[in-house]
Design an enzyme around this catalytic site. Structure first.
Site, PDB file in Angstrom:
ATOM      1  N   ASN A   1       1.036  -1.603  -0.258  1.00  0.00           N
ATOM      2  CA  ASN A   1      -0.280   0.509   0.117  1.00  0.00           C
ATOM      3  C   ASN A   1       0.617   1.635   0.074  1.00  0.00           C
ATOM      4  OD1 ASN A   1       0.883  -0.488   2.664  1.00  0.00           O
ATOM      5  ND2 ASN A   1      -1.307   0.594   3.614  1.00  0.00           N
TER       6      ASN A   1
ATOM      7  N   GLU B   1       5.393  -4.673  12.263  1.00  0.00           N
ATOM      8  CA  GLU B   1       4.926  -3.027  11.753  1.00  0.00           C
ATOM      9  C   GLU B   1       3.149  -3.552  11.014  1.00  0.00           C
ATOM     10  OE1 GLU B   1       4.222  -0.051  12.801  1.00  0.00           O
ATOM     11  OE2 GLU B   1       5.908   0.283  13.595  1.00  0.00           O
TER      12      GLU B   1
ATOM     13  N   CYS C   1      -2.882   1.439   6.578  1.00  0.00           N
ATOM     14  CA  CYS C   1      -2.793   1.175   8.332  1.00  0.00           C
ATOM     15  C   CYS C   1      -3.929   1.905   8.706  1.00  0.00           C
ATOM     16  CB  CYS C   1      -1.834   0.219   8.410  1.00  0.00           C
ATOM     17  SG  CYS C   1      -0.347   1.489   8.426  1.00  0.00           S
TER      18      CYS C   1
HETATM   19  P1  NAD Z   1       0.642  -8.994   3.626  1.00  0.00           P
HETATM   20  O1  NAD Z   1       0.663  -9.247   5.096  1.00  0.00           O
HETATM   21  O2  NAD Z   1      -0.223  -9.946   2.635  1.00  0.00           O
HETATM   22  O3  NAD Z   1       1.963  -9.258   2.871  1.00  0.00           O
HETATM   23  C1  NAD Z   1       3.038  -8.251   2.978  1.00  0.00           C
HETATM   24  C2  NAD Z   1       4.238  -8.889   2.810  1.00  0.00           C
HETATM   25  O4  NAD Z   1       4.492  -9.749   3.442  1.00  0.00           O
HETATM   26  C3  NAD Z   1       4.092  -8.847   1.375  1.00  0.00           C
HETATM   27  O5  NAD Z   1       5.649  -8.587   1.028  1.00  0.00           O
HETATM   28  C4  NAD Z   1       3.976  -9.924   1.763  1.00  0.00           C
HETATM   29  O6  NAD Z   1       4.525 -11.255   0.142  1.00  0.00           O
HETATM   30  C5  NAD Z   1       4.990 -11.144   2.309  1.00  0.00           C
HETATM   31  N1  NAD Z   1       4.304 -12.153   3.071  1.00  0.00           N
HETATM   32  C6  NAD Z   1       3.432 -12.900   2.924  1.00  0.00           C
HETATM   33  N2  NAD Z   1       3.565 -13.989   3.448  1.00  0.00           N
HETATM   34  C7  NAD Z   1       4.343 -14.444   3.790  1.00  0.00           C
HETATM   35  C8  NAD Z   1       4.733 -15.098   4.758  1.00  0.00           C
HETATM   36  N3  NAD Z   1       4.450 -16.413   5.081  1.00  0.00           N
HETATM   37  N4  NAD Z   1       6.582 -14.843   5.226  1.00  0.00           N
HETATM   38  C9  NAD Z   1       7.308 -13.701   4.989  1.00  0.00           C
HETATM   39  N5  NAD Z   1       6.506 -13.031   4.118  1.00  0.00           N
HETATM   40  C10 NAD Z   1       5.134 -13.032   3.572  1.00  0.00           C
HETATM   41  O7  NAD Z   1      -0.034  -7.421   3.394  1.00  0.00           O
HETATM   42  P2  NAD Z   1      -0.488  -6.454   2.931  1.00  0.00           P
HETATM   43  O8  NAD Z   1      -1.832  -6.694   1.642  1.00  0.00           O
HETATM   44  O9  NAD Z   1       0.724  -6.176   1.121  1.00  0.00           O
HETATM   45  O10 NAD Z   1      -0.615  -5.327   3.206  1.00  0.00           O
HETATM   46  C11 NAD Z   1      -1.680  -4.760   4.201  1.00  0.00           C
HETATM   47  C12 NAD Z   1      -0.951  -5.049   5.689  1.00  0.00           C
HETATM   48  O11 NAD Z   1      -0.068  -4.565   5.881  1.00  0.00           O
HETATM   49  C13 NAD Z   1      -2.474  -5.073   5.800  1.00  0.00           C
HETATM   50  O12 NAD Z   1      -3.430  -5.132   7.302  1.00  0.00           O
HETATM   51  C14 NAD Z   1      -1.999  -3.134   6.680  1.00  0.00           C
HETATM   52  O13 NAD Z   1      -2.583  -2.351   7.800  1.00  0.00           O
HETATM   53  C15 NAD Z   1      -0.477  -3.610   7.274  1.00  0.00           C
HETATM   54  N6  NAD Z   1       0.024  -2.509   6.574  1.00  0.00           N
HETATM   55  C16 NAD Z   1       0.839  -1.554   8.392  1.00  0.00           C
HETATM   56  C17 NAD Z   1       1.580  -0.552   8.526  1.00  0.00           C
HETATM   57  C18 NAD Z   1       2.007  -0.391   9.938  1.00  0.00           C
HETATM   58  O14 NAD Z   1       2.876   0.721   9.879  1.00  0.00           O
HETATM   59  N7  NAD Z   1       1.974  -0.246  11.024  1.00  0.00           N
HETATM   60  C19 NAD Z   1       1.617  -0.276   6.933  1.00  0.00           C
HETATM   61  C20 NAD Z   1       1.493  -0.527   5.807  1.00  0.00           C
HETATM   62  C21 NAD Z   1       0.217  -1.544   6.107  1.00  0.00           C
END
Ligand code: NAD
Length: 482
Positions: free
Chosen positions: A159, A255, A289
């Protein structure tokens, strides 16, 4: 042919960055526009052997260049990203569906993240320990040095494809840690533009490497690699906490998500609150987020706030992220859209009323406002991560605080009130990493300590805090006298 869309810059790199240069592109993974569904580019996918190869290269950088050189690289990269802002913004609009105006703001924030990280590189220092203040320390002097933790595995979400990758990569460079970035599979292209800017800025090739592909396969290989002592992860809660459990002996910085509440008190400036909530609940289709998701308005002002919000929401420009006028673009994929529409149906059946949106306009979900949400409903308890905001009323301050605290999340919350005493008291009682008063909680400046309590995370991010996490205190004691 790796570049497919002629809307994309023909010079956009598309290969993996393992070792010294971008690999030849191949066609493993399609990057699609979330707005049109068309393929924008095709990029390679890394396998576990590519991760091994990247770690072997990173190992050669465990003695980093001096901090002054790292600072210069970060400063130059900040300048280059600023100069290339339009290129970054268009790539983000194409692969992430982020409206251009919001993508440009993200680029500006990315420049800030690099700039503040350069400051950390220039000022990174340990402490002098007052040894003689205890009897056992008499005759000794001691100090700490901040030593880089080693290779950092950085895993980022779709995002904020530039700035959330920057919040890992730039502090890692400042700290002196070689870094391997695994961006989200939906948004690999922006990460490559950032890597290109760093190489052009003089980063030693191999200090940053970029691998893409399936989260579980490629991210998992990085997480489990025995020579990667730290994983810095931003993404969803289940994935983040599962990583934490998988490698309990590693440093794992999380995060994660939120279900952002806002309390609107009876004495609030309602027009201001409505304007800020309508803007930030739907910006980037609610896929931040800290997008406002749950609004708790005092019983006496709830109806008026609902009307003002519904009116503003109906005027939001929904459409093509490449169109300058667009305020709300698509969600990232049809799976997310379908999940959101089913949540809206479920909450409506449970008693919520749709005050705005609720349906599809063409292929995309309209900005939606649901009234009478309860803590049992989807929008009242989970993270929507879409253009859906729920509203409910409260009677007493205790009830407002209790409702805001009623989920497992704790990243940021907001309060609109003209009473300073109340605002500070409530800020203390809200179980969130950050509380924003009289401005939307969908707010982050890149130098601030940003991170969640409860299930929303376990660290604060921001260059100063992240550099601290990516370094360790090395204590040196010198005997100077008997
Ligand atoms: P996601 O958890 O689906 O993916 C995030 C990353 O993790 C991607 O690069 C993905 O390929 C990787 N990933 C997925 N499965 C994995 C595994 N088993 N092992 C290692 N890596 C893995 O999240 P998304 O859909 O890309 O992003 C949205 C989420 O991120 C929302 O929940 C949002 O709130 C959160 N977010 C948090 C913050 C913050 O700073 N707190 C900021 C932005 C987004």
């Amino acid at each position: 042919m790796a570049i497919v869309s002629d809307l994309l810059d023909p010079d956009q790199p598309t290969g993996l960055l393992i070792g010294e240069e971008f690999a030849e592109p191949n066609d493993d993974l399609e990057v699609r526009s979330p707005f049109t569904g068309e393929v924008v580019a095709r990029v390679p996918v890394a396998g576990a052997t590519d991760v091994d190869a990247a770690v072997a290269v990173a190992r050669r950088h465990l003695r980093p260049p001096p901090a002054a050189e790292r600072a210069v690289v970060l400063e130059r990269a900040a300048g280059l990203i600023g100069e290339r802002a339009e290129r970054f913004a268009r790539t983000m609009a194409l692969e992430a569906g982020k409206p251009l105006a919001q993508a440009r703001l993200e680029v500006q924030r990315g420049v800030d993240t690099f700039t503040f990280s350069a400051v950390e590189a220039r000022t990174l220092a340990g402490d002098v320990i007052p040894m003689e203040s205890s009897t056992s320390g008499v005759g000794k002097i001691a100090f700490t040095m901040r030593e880089p933790i080693g290779i950092v595995g950085a895993i980022s979400p779709f995002n904020f494809p530039l700035n959330l990758a920057a919040h890992k990569v730039a502090p890692a460079i400042a700290a002196g840690c070689p870094v391997i970035l695994k961006p989200a599979e939906k948004t690999p292209l922006t990460a490559l533009l950032m890597a290109e800017a760093l190489l052009d800025a003089g980063l030693p090739p191999g200090f940053l490497q970029v691998v893409f592909g399936d989260g579980a396969a490629v991210g998992g290989a990085l997480v489990e690699h025995p020579e990667v002592p730290m994983i810095s992860f931003t993404g969803s809660n289940p994935v983040g906490w599962a990583i934490r459990e998988r490698v309990p002996k590693k440093r794992v910085a999380l995060e994660l998500g939120n279900s952002t509440p806002v309390i609107v008190a009876a004495d609030a400036d309602l027009e201001h609150a409505a304007e800020r909530i309508a803007a930030s609940g739907y910006s980037y289709a609610g896929q931040s987020c800290i997008s406002v998701q749950r609004v708790y308005a005092h019983r006496s002002v709830r109806e008026e706030l609902e009307q003002r919000l519904a009116d503003r929401i109906s005027r939001l420009e929904v459409g093509d992220p490449l169109d300058e006028a667009t305020a709300v673009g698509p969600v990232i994929d049809t799976g997310s859209r379908d999940r959101l529409t089913s949540w809206i149906d479920e909450d409506e059946r449970a008693g919520a009323k749709i005050l705005a949106g609720g349906a599809l306009a063409g292929d995309h979900l309209e900005p939606t406002l649901l009234a009478d949400i309860t803590r049992q409903m989807r929008v009242g308890r989970e993270e929507a991560f879409g253009p859906v905001v729920g509203i409910a009323s409260y009677e007493s301050p205790e009830e407002a605080i209790e409702l805001a605290n009623s989920t497992v999340f704790g990243l940021q919350a907001g309060i609109f009130t003209t009473r300073v005493d109340r605002a500070i008291d409530w800020a203390r009682r809200l179980e969130f990493g950050g509380v924003v008063i009289n401005e939307t909680p969908t707010f982050r400046a890149d130098q601030q300590p940003y991170g969640g309590l409860k299930e929303s995370g376990n660290v604060k991010e921001g260059p100063r805090y992240t550099v601290e996490d990516m370094t360790e205190d090395r204590l040196v004691i010198i005997q100077v006298a008997e």
